[in-house]
Design a protein around this motif. Structure first.
Motif, short mmCIF file in Angstrom:
data_model
loop_
_atom_site.label_atom_id
_atom_site.label_comp_id
_atom_site.label_asym_id
_atom_site.label_seq_id
_atom_site.Cartn_x
_atom_site.Cartn_y
_atom_site.Cartn_z
N CYS A 3 0.88 -1.16 0.00
CA CYS A 3 0.00 0.00 0.00
C CYS A 3 0.92 1.22 0.00
N THR A 4 0.77 2.06 -0.98
CA THR A 4 1.71 3.18 -1.14
C THR A 4 1.41 4.35 -0.22
N ALA A 5 0.36 4.26 0.57
CA ALA A 5 0.00 5.38 1.43
C ALA A 5 1.03 5.56 2.55
N ASP A 6 1.06 6.75 3.10
CA ASP A 6 1.94 7.08 4.21
C ASP A 6 1.17 6.84 5.51
N GLY B 280 10.26 6.33 0.01
CA GLY B 280 10.43 7.53 -0.80
C GLY B 280 9.21 7.98 -1.56
N ALA B 281 9.47 8.76 -2.60
CA ALA B 281 8.42 9.30 -3.44
C ALA B 281 8.17 8.35 -4.62
N PRO B 282 6.92 8.24 -5.07
CA PRO B 282 6.61 7.27 -6.13
C PRO B 282 7.28 7.60 -7.46
N ASN B 283 7.76 8.83 -7.63
CA ASN B 283 8.37 9.21 -8.91
C ASN B 283 9.88 9.42 -8.79
N TYR B 284 10.51 8.78 -7.81
CA TYR B 284 11.95 8.93 -7.66
C TYR B 284 12.66 7.60 -7.84
N ARG C 185 9.37 4.01 -10.81
CA ARG C 185 9.82 3.41 -9.55
C ARG C 185 8.81 2.41 -8.95
N CYS C 186 7.53 2.76 -8.99
CA CYS C 186 6.54 1.85 -8.39
C CYS C 186 6.60 0.48 -9.05
#
Ligand code: WTA
Length: 645
Positions: free
Chosen positions: A321-324, A350-354, A359-360
Motif C-alpha cells: 500500500c503506497t499510502a503514508d 520515498g516518493a513514487p516518482n523517484y 519506480r513503483c
C-alpha cells in the motif's frame, strides 16, 4: 456477466441486466468505454478469479450482507471471536449506539466489556500460530538498490517490545498520548504497535506537515513524548525532521539510539475494547484540525475484515500500500489491517516518482520474485482517496494491471476507520469509476437537502444509517463538534460530507466533497486552514480559497487574495504568500494559483459567495448565476479582469 446488484431501501438485490455489455477480466477495455454515459460497461471477474475468491459470487455477498444488516451483533461477534480477547465482551450487548442527536448524545460502542490488545493480535497471535518466521515488513529505501531490509513477525515483535519497554521506562503509561512524527521507516509501524502494546494513544502527524502544524497538534493532544528521527531522504532532498520538531517544541527532545538496549519481551497491557487506540488529525471545513478518535476493539475487527475481503487476501500475497502512515490509509491498510491478517507488507520510504516515474513498477517487479505460487505478481489493484475517473480507471486496469486485475476502488474516510463502499473483487462486475456496493454491515443512504432518503436511481448527500465497528467515537476533546459536524446536518444519520449518486443497477458513484474541504492528490485540506495561513501574512488583508479541477491532482488549490491597502502586487509577494502556506501547513497545501483580488464577492451580510469564486477560478464565466445580491456586484467584473494577470 448476467448478474446484477440493485440497492433498494438499504438492501441489495440481484437482477438480470438486459443491457449489460461485459468485458471479462483478462480482456482490455477499449477507449470507447469512455463514452459510456449510462455506465453500462461492466468489467466481469473471470470464472477462474471468482472461483478462487473469498466472496465468489453476488449470492454469497448478498447472503453475508443481509445477515450483517439483520443481525449485526451475531455477524460481527462471529468475526471478532477469531481474535484474541483476554476477556470476552458482553454477549448481550455486542454494540450500543445512538446516532440520532434528537435522542440525546451520540454514542457508539462495540464489544464493550471485552478486553484485548491490537498489538498482541497483530504480532504475538501470528507468532503463536506458527508464522513467526514469515516476513511481516519489507522495507524499500528511497534510493533504489540501497538499504532494503525486512523483518519477520518474530523480529518485528522483538523490536516493538524494545520500544514499548523504552516508552514505559521514560514514563509513558496507559492512556497517555504519544505524537509520532516519522517518515515511512519501519520504525513508524513499530512505534504505532509499541504504543498500542502499552495502551498509549498514538497520534501520527504526517511528516510533510510543518513545525506550526505539528505544534498545533501537540498543543491539542498534549502528548508525553514526541517520537521523530534526525532526517529522511525523499527523492533527491534530505528533510531534517528533528529540526522541525525542535522548532515545534522549542527545546531539544531526548536523543535516540537507546532503544536497542531494552529487553525484547514486553508484557501486553490489556485494554478495554472502547479504550482509545489512536488520534488522527484531519481537516474539516473550519480552521482547527479535528482529532478523530478511534478505539480498539471495533477498529481491530473492522480493519482486519475489510482488508481481507476487499483485497481477497491470500496468505501467499505480498501486499503493498503506497499510502503514508501519516494518513488513515497507512493506519488501517499499511499497519493494522494487513498485520492482523498475518500479511507480508512492503513499506516504501520515498516518493513514487523517484528516481523516475517507473519506480513503483520497479518495486512491484522486485518483490514479485518472493511470491511463491503466482506467475504474475499483480493480482489486485487498489485505489483510494478521491474519485477515480473512468479514464484513469482504464489506464490502471489496462496498463498497470495488464487487463488482468480487478480494481478495488475503496471509498471511506479517516472517520470511518475502514472501507465503507468497495468492490469485493471476485463477487460481482465492476464499473470503471464506481466504488460499487457497501461493505458488510454498512448502510449507505443518499438523502436530499431536507434529509429525505432517496430511492432507486438518485443523487444527493451521502449518509450512513446505524453504526459499524470501525466508526470513530468522538473528536478528541470536542464531542459537541463531533455531533454538530457529522450528526446534526441530517438528524438520524452520519453525514459523510460527500456527494454521491446511485445508478439504476445500484452502483455508487462518489462525486466529491460538498463542504469546504479540498482533496489534493488524496490529501484532505480545509479551505479555512489555507485561508488562515494566508491572512497571517502581514501584507494579506483577506483570502478566500476554493478547489479547482486538476488533471493530475484531482483538485488544486486556488486562492483569491486581497492585499493590505497600498501594498502593490508583485511576483515576489506571490512567492512569499505561497511560502507562508508551506511553512504553516506543509508543501502539499501550497496554492497553485494566487488570484489578486481588489475585493471579494460578499453578500450584504458579509458572507463570501464561494459559488461565484469557484466559477471564476474554473473560468466558467457564463455560469456565474445571480450576482445581484452582492453588496458590490462590480467586484465580479474586476476579478474577471484580473483573472490571468
Ligand atoms: C474522498 C481517505 C471517491 C472522499 C481514506 C472522502 C473518495 C475523503 C474515495 C476522505 C473514493 C476517499 N472515491 N472519493 N474511493 N476515497 N474519497 O479522510 O471525499 O483522507 O470524504 O480518508 O476522500 O479523505 P480521508
Amino acid at each position: 456477466s448476467n448478474l446484477q446488484l440493485r440497492h433498494v431501501e438499504g438492501v441489495v438485490t440481484v437482477a438480470a441486466p438486459p443491457h449489460a455489455k461485459g468485458v471479462t477480466l483478462g480482456e482490455p477495455l477499449s477507449s470507447d468505454d469512455a463514452l459510456d454515459p449510462h455506465h453500462l460497461r461492466l468489467v466481469v471477474p473471470s470464472h477462474q478469479f471468482s472461483q478462487n475468491a473469498l466472496i465468489p459470487s453476488p449470492d454469497k455477498y448478498l447472503e453475508m450482507y443481509k445477515r450483517s444488516i439483520e443481525d449485526p451483533a451475531g455477524f460481527w461477534s462471529d468475526i471478532a471471536s477469531q481474535f484474541f480477547w483476554k476477556q470476552p465482551w458482553n454477549a448481550y450487548s455486542v454494540f450500543s449506539e445512538n446516532l440520532d442527536v434528537r435522542n440525546g448524545p451520540v454514542h457508539i460502542q462495540w464489544f464493550k466489556g471485552g478486553s484485548t490488545n491490537i498489538s498482541y493480535n497483530c504480532l504475538d497471535r501470528i507468532v503463536e500460530s506458527g508464522y513467526g518466521d514469515k516476513i511481516a515488513l519489507f522495507w524499500e529505501a528511497n534510493d533504489p538498490g540501497v538499504g532494503a531490509t525486512s523483518l519477520t513477525y518474530n523480529q518485528l515483535l522483538s523490536r516493538v517490545c524494545q520500544l514499548a519497554n523504552y516508552l514505559k521506562h521514560i514514563g509513558v503509561k496507559k492512556g497517555d498520548a504519544v505524537v509520532v512524527y516519522l517518515p515511512m521507516l519501519m520504525e513508524l509501524p513499530i512505534t504505532m504497535l509499541a504504543c498500542a502494546r502499552i495502551g498509549a494513544v498514538h497520534s501520527v502527524v504526517f511528516a510533510g506537515f510543518s513545525a506550526e502544524s505539528l505544534a498545533q497538534r501537540i498543543v491539542d493532544c498534549k502528548p508525553k513524548v514526541v517520537i521523530t528521527c534526525n532526517a529522511v531522504k525523499r527523492g533527491s532532498k534530505t528533510i531534517h525532521l528533528k529540526d522541525i520538531v525542535d522548532g515545534a517544541l522549542l527545546q531539544s527532545a531526548q536523543n535516540g539510539d537507546v532503544v536497542p538496549k531494552y529487553p525484547t519481551h514486553c508484557e501486553v497491557e490489556w485494554v478495554d475494547a472502547e479504550d482509545p487506540l489512536f488520534l488522527l488529525y484531519t481537516s474539516g471545513s473550519t480552521g482547527k484540525p479535528k482529532g478523530v478518535l478511534h478505539t480498539t476493539g471495533g477498529y481491530m475487527v473492522y480493519t482486519a475484515t475489510t482488508f481481507k475481503y476487499a483485497f481477497d487476501y491470500k496468505p501467499t500475497d505480498i501486499y503493498w500500500c503506497t499510502a503514508d502512515c501519516g494518513w488513515i490509509t497507512g493506519h488501517s491498510y499499511v499497519t493494522y489491517g494487513p498485520l492482523l491478517n498475518g500479511a507480508s507488507v512492503i513499506i516504501y520510504e520515498g516518493a513514487p516518482n523517484y528516481p523516475d516515474s517507473g519506480r513503483c513498477w520497479d518495486i512491484v517487479d522486485k518483490y514479485k520474485y518472493v511470491t511463491r505460487y503466482s506467475r504474475e505478481s499483480l493480482r489486485i489493484l487498489g485505489s483510494v482517496g478521491e474519485p477515480i475517473n473512468p479514464s484513469a480507471w482504464r489506464w490502471f486496469y489496462n496498463v498497470v494491471g495488464d487487463s488482468r486485475c480487478p480494481i478495488s476502488d475503496t471509498w471511506w474516510q479517516t472517520e470511518t476507520g475502514g472501507f465503507m463502499i468497495t468492490p469485493l473483487p471476485g463477487a460481482w462486475p465492476q464499473k470503471p469509476g464506481s466504488a460499487t456496493f457497501p461493505f458488510f454491515g454498512v448502510q449507505p443512504v443518499i438523502v436530499d437537502e431536507k434529509g429525505v432518503e432517496l430511492e432507486g436511481e438518485c443523487s444527493g448527500y451521502l449518509c450512513v444509517k446505524n453504526s459499524w465497528p470501525g466508526a470513530f467515537r468522538t473528536l478528541y476533546g470536542d464531542h459537541e463538534r463531533y455531533e454538530t459536524t457529522y450528526f446534526k446536518p441530517f438528524p438520524g444519520y452520519y453525514f459523510t460530507g460527500d456527494g454521491c449518486s446511485r445508478d439504476k443497477d445500484g452502483y455508487h458513484w462518489l462525486t466529491g466533497r460538498v463542504d469546504d474541504v479540498i482533496n489534493v492528490s488524496g490529501h484532505r485540506i480545509g479551505t479555512a486552514e489555507v485561508e488562515s495561513a494566508l491572512v497571517s501574512h502581514p501584507k494579506c488583508a483577506e483570502a478566500a480559497v476554493v478547489g479547482v479541477e486538476h488533471e493530475v491532482k484531482g483538485q488544486a488549490i486556488y486562492a483569491f487574495v486581497t492585499l493590505v491597502e497600498g501594498v502593490p502586487y508583485s511576483e515576489e509577494l506571490r512567492k512569499s504568500l505561497v511560502l507562508t502556506v508551506r511553512e504553516q501547513i506543509g508543501a502539499f497545501a501550497a496554492p497553485d494559483r494566487i488570484h489578486w483580488a481588489p475585493g471579494l464577492p460578499k453578500t450584504r451580510s458579509g458572507k463570501i459567495m464561494r459559488r461565484i469564486l469557484r466559477k471564476i477560478a474554473s473560468r466558467q464565466l457564463n455560469e456565474l448565476g445571480d450576482t445581484s445580491t452582492l453588496a458590490d456586484p462590480s467586484i465580479v467584473d474586476q476579478l474577471i479582469a484580473l483573472a490571468d494577470s
